[in-house]
Design a protein around this motif. Structure first.
Motif: not given
Lengths: 351, 575
Positions: A273, A278, A280-286, A288-290
């Motif tokens: 979580i 983080w 969300e805070y760094a990339w804008g998506h909480y 992304q299935w990275d």
């Protein structure tokens, strides 16, 4: 701020010292396992003594034969090298004295290694003026530290010294890989990692990884002990029985493994979580299935499956244990395969 | 601990009164509902019911859970369209021309958006809801119930002990009642016993966790429908206004009103990057700063902000994140007809190098269209082996461009869309190749004109996202962690105490304990500690303890372990 090269070098020396101390600790644990006096052994002769006369009195006609079979494997332990009349005398007393202490010596060396390990992490962090978990080398140092810390904590509180021989081997191996393969020189963090979420997310993930490792070791030992127990009841010979003799019974190990997993699962949940926050805070998506995220998710699912399996009839015991080991397998895959071979947004291995 | 465990359900005396079976409380007790009574009303109806029971059974849930994990694996190994580098899908097509279309057909390049992935998790969530919602209802009812009455024979409970006290039975029970209440038990004083229970939060936590999972799904659905994200490249001194047309790429959810984006705007005043200059990790980035002046709307006063990685600009539920960065060389080109073109063109970073690549297209140049392809080298040097110009550092310490200038038909009027970052030079005539420093001018052969490298600017790319599902997910995951902690850290247990006069007129205190949700063990310790304290509150008399099997023994721990049946075998409903 520039890298303090002297401190960075000190960190490297300390970790070599730590590996050395851990290795000696591991050898002592192994000796303890092979020759030491063990609580479980001390218990078994007592049980055997209590049972056998009673059975003799009743007569071995009814259920006697199976009960005798139960007490039989304990017999070699009770007449082990230190009490065996054939090895009486000076040598045996010396051996006994050493064997009694070798477990304590193992813990002492592990503690010394732990202190050096802590020093290595601390000096590495001071040399680069940041938390030292920005690449795979530093992360390996941190998670083995977490594993050893967890082991030392439960070995004093729950007398789980028997985990030592099985845990220290992978720890030494992981640290060896860290210094030989994963090593990167001390350097400042890339901007993507410059956030206090590094402290939160990576610390939680590290602790979780370390405790999951101890849980996996306990699960493996449960499987060995369970096979041993099954072998006793069926009377069939199995391998690794000598390993099982130094361990507590399967139920205790199963419970220990469950406790570790139940303790660490919320931490892992929190780590995932915190990572999502983080992200969300760094990339804008909480989310992304990275690849790294995907495998963290798979790990989470498998361990959730373990906790459920252990509560479900027909899945408890060995099956649940296999699920737990599968879970640790997904962690290892995430760490070694995803970090090194699959590119994604978490490509911080530094290799 | 190694004795044969006793299953409490095999002992009607215990289970009938203990109430643990009448109020099913164990989490994840899917198993209890599998045994549906058979009806012969309609085979369709019974099939549906069978299907529903099967779907909501624990076994099915476990299988779906593992299927979900398994289904995620290809999404992490194969390139994904929604992933960090969608171009890798095209690359995969080139590398595996026969395999790729097959994989694509079954959705393996878009695993997490595929029908079968959705089918698994939707089935899982239906199964989850089908189990958790009825359980929540039962738990709400159980929360209001008082602890069940004491079983007839307390001594047969998995944990029990007893002792004689000099107190009257009523006085003893009053003390026990007060004691257990002080220990936060829900305790009832019955005429001849005290019934107490503790640990309701376990099931509450368990349900909270599972219900929160359903809310996470809701949040993800809101994200999918109502969020948008876009990216835009902005050069220094350029401005961006938040309208769909200003974006280079814009991906809205299905229900986003494209006309109603928040009306903020910003200007990139300056982009600044610093890099390691030591020998160690030389060239790695230290900091990126994009200094912007921004306004939430046209009427609001302008403000300054420093957008960094991990430091987005937030306004009206929309966040602006710093993405990539690079250089935009400034060219002044004069064509043969004497027209001047002033072009500052963003060049894109090339992976694994410190070079930036880009093109300039001049379709209006006369008599021929002109095109320039080139590299921007922030710190130009010469490769010692190849003798080619290269860049050895990412900062603009010694800037230069390497360009090729072409003339001919750029192909912009063919109707085939072209990238602004690429130029197909196969049908063009190469006029010249040159290495230029800022201020340099070259004259093109054949009187085609001149090219001046006037200088450069930096650019930054921004990712802009708006996601109303975010707060829902955040609240839900926090609830999940709380629920997990309660559900894994708390055990539910019952304690009954009875005090009665025996035939000799002494007061006998009997205590029994029962727990069912003790997967990690430890109730034996807790019960022992509790009894130690309780014996202080209700002291044992000095009468002969020997005539009762375990009255007031000195080693109380040993009592529980040695003389009582061992803990209840985990029944199939237990957690």
């Amino acid at each position: 701020m520039p890298v303090d090269v002297g401190l960075a070098r000190l960190s490297n020396d300390l970790i070599y010292g730590g590996i050395l101390a851990y290795s000696v600790g591991f050898l002592c644990f192994a000796m303890d396992a092979a020759f030491g006096n063990h609580v479980s052994e001390a218990k078994q002769p007592a049980r055997a003594r209590a049972k056998v006369p009673a059975l003799a009195g009743v007569g071995a006609a009814s259920s006697g034969s199976s009960d005798i079979a139960v007490s039989e494997p304990a017999a070699p332990a009770s007449s082990g090298p230190f009490t065996s009349p054939s090895r009486s005398g000076r040598m045996s007393r010396w051996g006994s004295a050493i064997a009694r202490r070798v477990g304590a010596v193992a813990v002492l060396f592990t503690l010394a290694g732990w202190a050096l390990h802590a020093g290595a992490i601390l000096t590495r962090g001071l040399s680069v003026h940041r938390l030292p978990w920005g690449n795979m080398y530093e992360f390996t140092l941190a998670l083995t530290f977490a594993a050893v810390t967890a082991f030392l904590a439960i070995s004093t509180r729950h007398r789980a010294r028997y985990l030592g021989v099985f845990l220290m081997a992978p720890v030494v191996l992981a640290l060896g890989i860290a210094v030989l393969v994963l090593y990167v020189p001390a350097a400042p963090l890339m901007p993507a990692l410059q956030s206090y979420w590094l402290a939160i997310h990576v610390s939680a993930a590290t602790i979780a990884f370390g405790v999951f490792a101890v849980g996996a070791v306990a699960t493996l030992m449960f499987l060995v002990a369970d096979r041993y127990a099954a072998a006793i009841t069926t009377g069939k010979p199995v391998r690794f029985t000598s390993l099982a003799r130094i361990m507590p019974d399967a139920e205790t190990l199963d419970r220990m493994a469950y406790r570790l997993h139940a303790f660490v699962f919320p931490i892992w949940t929190f780590a995932v979580i915190a990572g999502a926050i983080w992200a969300e805070y760094a990339w804008g998506h909480y989310w992304q299935w990275d690849p790294k995220e995907t495998w963290a998710f798979i790990t989470w699912i498998v361990y959730a499956g373990y906790l459920h399996a252990r509560a479900t009839a027909g899945w408890r015991g060995r099956k649940a244990a296999y699920v737990a080991l599968l879970g640790f397998g997904t962690i290892l895959f995430n760490f070694f395969v995803v970090n090194i071979f699959i590119s994604g947004m978490h490509s911080y291995a530094g290799l | 601990m190694s004795e044969t465990p006793v299953d409490v359900r095999e002992n009607p005396d215990t289970s009938a009164v203990s109430g643990l079976d009448t109020v099913p409380e164990a989490p994840d007790e899917y198993g209890t509902r599998q045994r549906a009574p058979k009806t012969s009303v309609s085979s369709v109806f019974s099939f549906l019911r069978w299907a529903w029971y099967s779907l909501t059974s624990m076994r099915t849930a476990l299988i779906l859970l593992f299927l979900l994990a398994l289904a995620s694996v290809p999404g992490s190994i194969l390139p994904q369209r929604g992933g960090s580098d969608p171009f890798r899908v095209n690359q995969y097509y080139l590398d595996h021309p026969t395999l790729a279309p097959i994989l694509d057909h079954v959705g393996l390049f878009n695993v997490f958006g595929s029908v079968w992935f959705a089918a698994i998790y939707l089935l899982l969530f239906v199964s989850l809801a089908g189990c958790v919602l009825p359980r929540s209802k039962r738990h709400l009812k159980a929360m209001r119930l008082r602890p069940p009455a004491a079983p007839k024979n307390i001594g047969r409970l998995p944990f029990s002990t007893s002792w004689f006290t000099e107190l009257e039975p009523d006085a003893a029970l009053d003390k026990v009642h007060a004691f257990l209440r002080a220990k936060h038990f829900r305790a009832d004083r019955a005429p001849s016993s005290v019934n107490a229970e503790k640990g309701y939060l376990r099931e509450t936590g368990n349900l909270l966790f599972h219900l929160a999972l359903l809310v996470v799904l809701l949040g993800v659905a809101v994200t999918a429908g109502f969020s948008y994200n876009g990216s835009v490249l902005v050069k220094e001194h350029d401005a961006f206004t938040n309208t769909v047309i200003s974006y280079d790429a814009f991906t809205p959810g299905r229900f986003v009103d494209r006309a109603k984006l928040p009306p903020f705007s910003f200007t990139l005043n300056k982009f600044e990057a610093t890099y390691h200059r030591g020998d160690n990790a030389r060239g790695d980035a230290d900091t990126f700063d994009a200094y912007v002046t921004w306004q939430p709307n046209l009427d609001a006063p302008a403000r300054e902000y420093d957008v960094r990685v991990n430091h987005p600009l937030s306004t009206q539920g929309t966040n602006v994140y710093l993405g990539g960065h690079g250089y935009a060389p400034h060219f002044i080109i004069r064509d043969a007809a004497g027209h001047t073109f002033d072009q500052t063109v963003p060049f894109l970073p090339q992976k694994g190098t410190y070079q930036y690549q880009g093109v300039v297209k001049l379709p209006d140049a006369k008599p021929d269209q002109l095109g320039i392809t080139g590299f921007f080298l922030p710190t130009a040097s010469v490769d010692p082996t190849t003798r080619q110009p290269i860049s050895i550092f990412p900062a603009a310490d010694n800037p230069a461009v390497v360009i090729g200038v072409f003339s001919g038909n750029l192909g912009l009027d063919t109707g085939v869309p072209q990238s602004v970052y690429e130029l197909d030079t196969s049908k063009l005539t190469r006029l010249t190749t040159a290495v230029m420093r800022p201020g340099d001018t070259i004259t093109l052969p054949g009187g085609e004109g001149t090219v001046t490298f006037a200088g450069f600017e930096e650019w930054a790319s921004f990712n802009i996202t708006h996601d109303p599902g975010k707060p829902i997910v955040l609240v839900a995951v926090c609830a999940m962690v709380l629920g997990l902690l309660a559900s894994l850290g708390i055990r539910r247990r019952r304690v009954w105490v009875r005090a009665s006069r025996d035939f000799a007129g002494r007061t006998l205190v009997e205590v029994g304990g029962l727990t069912r949700t003790d997967a990690s063990g430890g109730f034996d310790d807790e019960f022992a500690r509790l009894m130690t304290s309780l014996r202080t509150a209700v002291p044992a008399d000095d009468g002969d303890p020997a005539d009762h099997r375990d009255a007031g023994g000195a080693d109380q721990r040993a009592d529980f372990v040695a003389t009582v049946p061992q803990p209840v075998a985990a029944p199939d409903k237990e957690d």
